[in-house]
Design an enzyme around this catalytic site. Structure first.
Site, PDB file in Angstrom:
ATOM      1  N   LYS A 192      11.710   8.005  -4.539  1.00 31.69           N
ATOM      2  CA  LYS A 192      11.471   9.348  -4.018  1.00 31.69           C
ATOM      3  C   LYS A 192      12.716   9.861  -3.290  1.00 31.69           C
ATOM      4  O   LYS A 192      13.171  10.977  -3.513  1.00 31.69           O
ATOM      5  CB  LYS A 192      10.259   9.320  -3.077  1.00 31.69           C
ATOM      6  N   GLU A 198      16.924  -1.450  -1.505  1.00 27.55           N
ATOM      7  CA  GLU A 198      16.608  -2.375  -2.598  1.00 27.55           C
ATOM      8  C   GLU A 198      16.829  -1.712  -3.952  1.00 27.55           C
ATOM      9  O   GLU A 198      17.445  -2.276  -4.857  1.00 27.55           O
ATOM     10  CB  GLU A 198      15.127  -2.813  -2.509  1.00 27.55           C
ATOM     11  N   GLY A 251       4.922   8.574  -1.118  1.00 22.67           N
ATOM     12  CA  GLY A 251       5.314   7.506  -2.040  1.00 22.67           C
ATOM     13  C   GLY A 251       4.122   6.741  -2.592  1.00 22.67           C
ATOM     14  O   GLY A 251       4.026   6.487  -3.791  1.00 22.67           O
ATOM     15  N   ARG A 252       3.171   6.380  -1.729  1.00 22.74           N
ATOM     16  CA  ARG A 252       2.049   5.563  -2.185  1.00 22.74           C
ATOM     17  C   ARG A 252       0.979   6.387  -2.894  1.00 22.74           C
ATOM     18  O   ARG A 252      -0.062   5.849  -3.274  1.00 22.74           O
ATOM     19  CB  ARG A 252       1.469   4.772  -1.009  1.00 22.74           C
ATOM     20  N   GLU A 337      -0.310   0.888   4.841  1.00 23.94           N
ATOM     21  CA  GLU A 337       0.806   1.768   5.217  1.00 23.94           C
ATOM     22  C   GLU A 337       0.254   3.099   5.741  1.00 23.94           C
ATOM     23  O   GLU A 337       0.883   3.764   6.550  1.00 23.94           O
ATOM     24  CB  GLU A 337       1.748   1.993   4.024  1.00 23.94           C
ATOM     25  N   HIS A 368     -11.629 -20.094  -6.449  1.00 20.80           N
ATOM     26  CA  HIS A 368     -11.090 -21.459  -6.401  1.00 20.80           C
ATOM     27  C   HIS A 368      -9.947 -21.565  -5.411  1.00 20.80           C
ATOM     28  O   HIS A 368      -9.165 -22.515  -5.465  1.00 20.80           O
ATOM     29  CB  HIS A 368     -10.675 -21.888  -7.808  1.00 20.80           C
ATOM     30  N   LYS A 501      14.116  -1.826   8.736  1.00 18.98           N
ATOM     31  CA  LYS A 501      15.199  -1.375   7.856  1.00 18.98           C
ATOM     32  C   LYS A 501      16.498  -1.241   8.645  1.00 18.98           C
ATOM     33  O   LYS A 501      17.564  -1.665   8.213  1.00 18.98           O
ATOM     34  CB  LYS A 501      14.866  -0.002   7.255  1.00 18.98           C
TER      35      LYS A 501
HETATM   36  O1  F6P Z   1       8.355   1.139   2.583  1.00 21.29           O
HETATM   37  C1  F6P Z   1       8.530   2.457   2.940  1.00 21.29           C
HETATM   38  C2  F6P Z   1       8.598   3.383   1.777  1.00 21.29           C
HETATM   39  O2  F6P Z   1       9.040   4.611   2.243  1.00 21.29           O
HETATM   40  C3  F6P Z   1       7.288   3.542   1.024  1.00 21.29           C
HETATM   41  O3  F6P Z   1       6.423   4.425   1.608  1.00 21.29           O
HETATM   42  C4  F6P Z   1       7.792   3.984  -0.301  1.00 21.29           C
HETATM   43  O4  F6P Z   1       6.788   3.894  -1.240  1.00 21.29           O
HETATM   44  C5  F6P Z   1       8.939   3.036  -0.495  1.00 21.29           C
HETATM   45  O5  F6P Z   1       9.515   2.925   0.786  1.00 21.29           O
HETATM   46  C6  F6P Z   1       9.963   3.428  -1.522  1.00 21.29           C
HETATM   47  O6  F6P Z   1      10.620   4.611  -1.189  1.00 21.29           O
HETATM   48  P1  F6P Z   1      11.462   5.417  -2.243  1.00 21.29           P
HETATM   49  O7  F6P Z   1      10.557   5.836  -3.355  1.00 21.29           O
HETATM   50  O8  F6P Z   1      12.044   6.588  -1.506  1.00 21.29           O
HETATM   51  O9  F6P Z   1      12.556   4.522  -2.780  1.00 21.29           O
END
Ligand code: F6P
Length: 554
Positions: A192, A198, A251-252, A337, A368, A501
């Site tokens: 987003k 990452e 995002g979620r 979240e 199990h 972060k």
């Molecule tokens: O972990 C925090 C967060 O902002 C989530 O809400 C989101 O889904 C994720 O990081 C990834 O963010 P982005 O889509 O901006 O890379």
């Protein structure tokens, strides 16, 4: 602010004094009274530790907390996300609400689906031929949604194979790409913000992997999904393959947007639209059904009951469907979240419990591993069971084994055993019947006793397909929203991920031994001053761990 304890305690006191066996024995209509249906979707709340009076109190709570008004405000585009001052309109992505004027939801979706179809048909292909594999690089909401949905809808996939890379651990990209042919692989960078550490690191590494194989042609092998279209362009992805969405999509809650691109490549535009339609059917129900028959509202209220009346801090989510194995992880982000908050919308600290810990695993595997604790441990953990009546793989196999009957029987058996248990007297009688001697009965009876009175909700539907999966996800989305309204918290931000972060960014130089910021070690690798912390202000523990990692990595 409504005092939840004051409202619920009288009912909790009444129900603590009884148990589920007694409640079932007292009311032959309990299932009919405490279960709800929407088409083929049925939710059975009768194994929850509540009664009609408690339900009425919970509904009054929802009314007084303004759940319906909040829902209508969200749908109307009010800035329900207070701390980020944004509308919350993921429902608009599936026709469940109107999008803000000027935001071309239909056009963006059509463009995204057209690209998905072009990849599926080979119209957009690599030099070596049509793409056989898609690698989605994203994390959190930019990974969990499409990854969970792709797995759930594997029988619907008639397009390229779908793979997902999220972790910054180099192992993730390495393992996923190991057996892939870069000359036939398309990489989607899904973020987003297009700034997430990452994702950006993995995107650069994936681009290098592509370039090594196809050189300058790597551009054809990449697409991006982001609300930061300029960021994607700056990364070098051609505009024609950048698909946007809007800041009013959290995002979620983004799987319905262009974030669904890998899913659409796998299952095609028609099935993707059916997925959206399923969610829209739940949206219509959520907007129109009275509180008493409103599935997400009642699911939310039962969660409030578990958390605020009975004080249970956890929920186990157990889908009896192997293809829903990632559904617990998906709901974990959606719920934890969103509702893992300790501050009211107005900024004051909350005085009541908010979101529970959610965890889970597919049944029957879960039986199990952790079901022992659910049945006989010292904590009560309410369970959400999910099952589909019809298997998409046929029920019987050539050996005559009826897998589906075994799966469904296991699901029902677990909720029944949790609710009703087995008393010591029953254990003793049973053992005697089986011919055990008195010594063995005395020695083992307590161990074989199940306390019962452990609550669960069971969600059933006919079968798992794009429509019913969309509907199931939307059910949980709206449940989370309703609980956020009752708890009076901002369910749509996620400030709690920020501190870690920031700290990680500060620690990278220390771990790499880049002197500038100080790394907590002297030249020989020993800690500068364990008790005081180091030059960068690290606490003694972190400084010690940094030093140990540097030493161990030599
Ligand atoms: O972990 C925090 C967060 O902002 C989530 O809400 C989101 O889904 C994720 O990081 C990834 O963010 P982005 O889509 O901006 O890379």
């Amino acid at each position: 602010m409504i005092d939840l304890a004051e409202r619920l305690e009288p009912h909790a006191a009444r129900l603590r004094a009884t148990d589920l066996r007694t409640l079932f024995a007292a009311d032959p209509d309990r299932f009919a009274r405490l279960s709800l249906r929407l088409d083929d979707l049925l939710i059975d709340f009768s194994k929850e530790k509540l009664d009609a009076q408690a339900m009425a109190a919970l509904r009054a709570l929802a009314r007084d907390a303004g759940v319906e008004e909040a829902r209508d405000a969200m749908v109307a585009g009010a800035h329900w996300n207070l701390t980020e001052d944004r509308a919350v309109l993921h429902m608009a992505l599936r026709g469940g609400a109107a999008a803000p004027a000027g935001d071309d939801v239909d056009g963006t979706r059509a463009r995204m689906l057209a690209f998905a179809e072009a990849v599926r048909s080979g119209r957009h292909a690599a030099q070596a031929g049509p793409f056989t594999d898609i690698v989605n690089i994203g994390i959190g909401g930019s990974d969990l949604g499409p990854a969970m949905v792709a797995r759930a809808l594997e029988p619907d996939r008639d397009g390229p194979r779908l793979h997902f890379v999220s972790n910054v651990d180099r192992a993730h990209l390495a393992d996923v790409t190991r057996d892939l042919d870069p000359a036939r692989t398309l990489v989607i960078v899904a973020s987003k913000t297009f700034t997430t550490l990452e994702t950006m690191m993995n995107a650069r590494a994936a681009r290098a992997w592509l370039r090594r194989a196809v050189g300058d042609d790597a551009g054809r092998h990449m697409a991006a999904v982001s609300s930061n279209v300029a960021g994607a362009a700056a990364f070098g992805i051609d505009d024609s393959r950048v698909f946007g969405f809007w800041d009013w999509v959290g995002g979620r809650y983004s799987v319905w947007s262009s974030i669904g691109l890998p899913v659409a490549m796998g299952i095609g535009a028609a099935a993707f639209r059916a997925f959206l339609d399923g969610a829209a059917s739940m949206d219509r129900h959520f907007r129109a059904a009275p509180l008493a028959r409103n599935l997400p509202v009642v699911l939310a209220l039962v969660g409030i009951w578990r958390r605020n009346a009975m004080g249970w801090p956890m929920v186990a989510l157990v889908p009896y469907d192997q293809r829903l194995a990632r559904f617990p992880a998906y709901v974990q982000q959606l719920d934890m979240e969103s509702n893992g908050k300790r501050t009211h919308r107005g900024g004051a600290p909350v005085a009541h419990a908010t979101g529970p810990v959610i965890w889970g695993e597919a049944g029957t595997n879960a039986q199990h591993s952790f079901f022992q604790l659910l049945h006989q441990g010292t904590d009560v953990v309410p369970v959400d069971f999910i099952a589909n009546a019809v298997s998409r793989d046929g029920a019987d196999d050539e050996t005559g084994g009826d897998h589906q009957a075994a799966l469904l029987a296991s699901c029902l058996a677990q909720s029944q055993a949790l609710a009703l248990g087995r008393t010591e007297a029953e254990v003793r009688a049973r053992m005697a019947e089986q011919g055990a001697d008195t010594g063995d009965i005395d020695r083992l009876a307590a161990h074989r006793t199940f306390p019962g009175d452990r609550p669960s909700t069971t969600i059933l539907q006919r079968r798992l397909d794009p429509f019913t999966l969309g509907r199931l996800i939307a059910l949980y989305e709206h449940k989370v929203f309703v609980q956020g309204v009752i708890w009076d918290i901002d369910s749509v931000d996620q400030r709690g991920v920020e501190l870690g972060k920031e700290r990680a960014a500060e620690l990278v130089p220390a771990l790499r031994g880049d002197g500038a910021s100080g790394d907590g070690t002297s030249d020989d690798g020993a800690s500068d001053d364990g008790a005081r912390g180091d030059r960068a202000g690290l606490d003694a523990s972190t400084a010690g761990l940094v030093a140990a990692l540097r030493e161990l990595s030599q």
